[in-house]
Design a protein around this motif. Structure first.
Motif, PDB file in Angstrom:
ATOM      1  N   GLU A   1      96.579  10.721  39.168  1.00  0.00           N
ATOM      2  CA  GLU A   1      96.800   9.290  39.408  1.00  0.00           C
ATOM      3  C   GLU A   1      97.378   9.089  40.796  1.00  0.00           C
ATOM      4  OE1 GLU A   1      99.115   5.477  37.370  1.00  0.00           O
ATOM      5  OE2 GLU A   1      98.529   7.194  36.155  1.00  0.00           O
ATOM      6  N   ILE A   2      96.758   8.179  41.569  1.00  0.00           N
ATOM      7  CA  ILE A   2      97.213   7.860  42.918  1.00  0.00           C
ATOM      8  C   ILE A   2      97.394   6.355  43.014  1.00  0.00           C
ATOM      9  CG2 ILE A   2      96.728   8.052  45.382  1.00  0.00           C
ATOM     10  CD1 ILE A   2      94.808  10.339  44.730  1.00  0.00           C
ATOM     11  N   ASN A   3      98.633   5.932  43.171  1.00  0.00           N
ATOM     12  CA  ASN A   3      98.948   4.504  43.313  1.00  0.00           C
ATOM     13  C   ASN A   3      98.286   3.651  42.236  1.00  0.00           C
ATOM     14  OD1 ASN A   3     100.539   4.999  45.596  1.00  0.00           O
ATOM     15  ND2 ASN A   3      98.783   4.830  46.970  1.00  0.00           N
ATOM     16  N   GLY A   4      98.355   4.118  41.011  1.00  0.00           N
ATOM     17  CA  GLY A   4      97.849   3.338  39.882  1.00  0.00           C
ATOM     18  C   GLY A   4      96.384   3.528  39.580  1.00  0.00           C
ATOM     19  N   VAL A   5      95.669   4.300  40.414  1.00  0.00           N
ATOM     20  CA  VAL A   5      94.250   4.582  40.168  1.00  0.00           C
ATOM     21  C   VAL A   5      94.134   5.977  39.546  1.00  0.00           C
ATOM     22  CG1 VAL A   5      91.969   4.885  41.193  1.00  0.00           C
ATOM     23  CG2 VAL A   5      93.519   3.125  42.086  1.00  0.00           C
ATOM     24  N   LYS A   6      93.523   6.048  38.378  1.00  0.00           N
ATOM     25  CA  LYS A   6      93.324   7.336  37.721  1.00  0.00           C
ATOM     26  C   LYS A   6      91.987   7.927  38.167  1.00  0.00           C
ATOM     27  CE  LYS A   6      96.002   6.101  33.624  1.00  0.00           C
ATOM     28  NZ  LYS A   6      95.954   5.792  32.168  1.00  0.00           N
TER      29      LYS A   6
ATOM     30  N   ASN B   1      87.070   2.723  49.046  1.00  0.00           N
ATOM     31  CA  ASN B   1      88.291   2.254  49.707  1.00  0.00           C
ATOM     32  C   ASN B   1      88.374   0.732  49.754  1.00  0.00           C
ATOM     33  OD1 ASN B   1      89.567   4.720  50.225  1.00  0.00           O
ATOM     34  ND2 ASN B   1      88.387   5.064  52.096  1.00  0.00           N
TER      35      ASN B   1
ATOM     36  N   ALA C   1      94.675  -0.850  41.561  1.00  0.00           N
ATOM     37  CA  ALA C   1      95.469  -0.232  40.502  1.00  0.00           C
ATOM     38  C   ALA C   1      94.906  -0.605  39.140  1.00  0.00           C
ATOM     39  CB  ALA C   1      96.927  -0.664  40.618  1.00  0.00           C
TER      40      ALA C   1
ATOM     41  N   LYS D   1      91.748   6.274  50.507  1.00  0.00           N
ATOM     42  CA  LYS D   1      92.994   5.708  51.067  1.00  0.00           C
ATOM     43  C   LYS D   1      93.481   4.622  50.120  1.00  0.00           C
ATOM     44  CE  LYS D   1      91.409   6.653  55.775  1.00  0.00           C
ATOM     45  NZ  LYS D   1      90.974   6.073  57.073  1.00  0.00           N
ATOM     46  N   ILE D   2      94.116   5.056  49.064  1.00  0.00           N
ATOM     47  CA  ILE D   2      94.569   4.097  48.030  1.00  0.00           C
ATOM     48  C   ILE D   2      96.062   4.263  47.781  1.00  0.00           C
ATOM     49  CG2 ILE D   2      92.377   3.805  46.851  1.00  0.00           C
ATOM     50  CD1 ILE D   2      93.119   6.008  44.951  1.00  0.00           C
TER      51      ILE D   2
END
Length: 452
Positions: free
Chosen positions: A324-329, A424, A429, A451-452
């Motif tokens: 998970e990166i900044n709310g994105v799985k 991008n 999220a 770039k998230i």
């Protein structure tokens, strides 16, 4: 256990000692100067002679070559041993076969169209509950990687190896080097069908694993796989053990529950009912764990230790990694792809809670004349798994997009960079993204470019 010496390599291959010490112990070998460690023997494969100086500087104690060496070069390294063979790959294989013969231990070999690596990982962790285990690392599952793995044997009490192929005869060669005591075939699908011509030929290739199997060795197969099941009925081979979800078998899962992070099911073993907890989601991991149960029982491992080995195993990286990166799985499954593995991955995507489900899919390689048909089948799987946004990359992947008629948004790109730019722009999220294609599509570049 007998130590393997450089003179064994020379004897087995009718090789030539150019200079140096015949009594050098071959404790480990390398074909890659980037990862070679001090004291290892360097085998120069293909253009390996170009890297001899680097291998020596990085610690190689001896170098095995196929080509003549300049006397001036040899004078530069009087303390380094050099051996010349006719064929370094064959030399590596013969040495590995000789080393394997020095060990009277369980050797478990795994092949199949889908799930070899994850099945290897889970089996190794189960076997680890009783034995000191060596297993195939990374993608070292071919005619070079398998011998290198075997040559790493030390005081190990069991070996778990993965066997890959893309042509007939390859697994037969690997099996006759490893001489497994237990063989596992996970399934017969469509991987490399363009090279082998039919699923029947793929079955034939996978069954080559039996060629080196000990005469009393155990073969473990997926009874739910149509070709393996029919073969089993037809041949009635003794010492064949089956596992399944759908059909009656020796080890059958029932009451299966899959969540975002794990899979649970019940199983009866010797009349006792157990709850099995697999720390990865998806029916394909249920199958893999069933194979591990079958191996564990064949080796006499305690039931509770088998269950513990399943519960605590870890996947090899880049295979169904959920991050998970900044709310994105993101489901990172970029290592390789087939119709079957994408089907499983889409089913997994469907189980993960999120606002939008996004599938980024690329070309599947080595399908030949079956490319359009199988990519269209992937598109049908997209329709059946509630995908909101479909992004395809590649010439064949456009057929996935053609069939993906139920998605809300669809983007067809020629290259990875276009997919990165689109992602991008649209990712927010709460999104869940599956990224999957054959390794040659270089989808790891998508992950690097986000770039998230």
């Amino acid at each position: 256990m007998k130590e393997i010496l450089l003179q064994d390599l020379i004897r087995l291959n009718n090789a030539e000692l150019i200079q140096g010490n015949l009594e050098i112990k071959i404790k480990d070998v390398s074909i890659d100067t980037r990862t070679i460690k001090a004291g290892e023997v360097f085998f120069a494969i293909e253009k390996g002679n170009d890297y001899l100086e680097m291998a020596i500087q990085n610690g190689a104690i001896a170098c095995v070559v196929e080509k003549e060496l300049d006397p001036v070069f040899l004078e530069m390294y009087p303390d380094i041993t050099f051996v010349k063979t006719q064929n370094n790959i064959e030399a590596l294989q013969k040495l590995a076969k000789y080393k394997r013969e020095q060990y009277n231990i369980p050797i478990i070999a795994i092949t199949g169209s889908v799930g070899k690596t994850s099945t290897k990982d889970i089996i190794a962790n189960v076997v680890k509950q009783k034995y000191n285990v060596l297993k195939t690392e990374g993608n070292f599952n071919n005619h070079i990687g398998l011998p290198i793995t075997i040559l790493k044997l030390r005081n190990h009490e069991a070996l778990v190896v993965e066997m890959g192929m893309n042509h007939l005869g390859e697994i037969e060669a690997l099996s006759n080097i490893a001489k497994p005591t237990i063989a596992v075939i996970t399934n017969v699908g469509t991987s490399h069908i363009g090279l082998l011509g039919s699923r029947e030929n793929i079955l034939k290739a996978k069954l080559e694993i039996i060629s080196g199997l000990h005469e009393n060795g155990i073969l473990i197969i997926n009874e739910d796989n149509d070709l393996l099941s029919r073969w089993n009925i037809r041949t009635k081979r003794k010492n064949t053990v089956t596992y399944s979800i759908k059909k009656h078998s020796n080890y059958q899962a029932f009451n299966i529950i899959t969540t975002e992070n794990n899979s649970k099911y019940k199983i009866k073993i010797d009349g006792n009912e157990y709850l099995v907890n697999v720390p990865v989601s998806g029916l394909h991991f249920v199958y893999n764990s069933l194979a591990a149960i079958a191996v564990g029982k064949a080796l006499g491992i305690d039931d509770k230790k088998i269950l513990s080995g399943i519960k605590t195993f870890e996947l090899t990286k880049k295979r169904m990694e959920l991050q998970e990166i900044n709310g994105v799985k993101i489901i990172n499954d970029v290592y390789n792809a087939s119709y079957e593995s994408i089907k499983y991955a889409l089913e997994y995507l469907n189980t993960i809670p999120g606002n939008r489900k996004i599938a980024v899919l690329g070309d599947i390689f080595e399908l030949g004349d079956f490319a359009e048909e199988l990519h269209r089948k992937v598109g049908a799987e997209v329709n059946g798994n509630n995908v909101d946004i479909l992004i395809t990359v590649g010439e064949s992947a456009k057929f996935i997009a053609d069939m993906g008629t139920k998605v809300k948004e669809k983007y067809v790109f020629e290259n990875v960079q276009q997919a990165v730019e689109k992602l991008n722009k649209i990712l927010i999220a709460g999104d869940v993204v599956l990224i999957k294609a054959s390794n040659g599509m270089k989808f790891w570049q998508i992950l690097d470019g986000l770039k998230i």
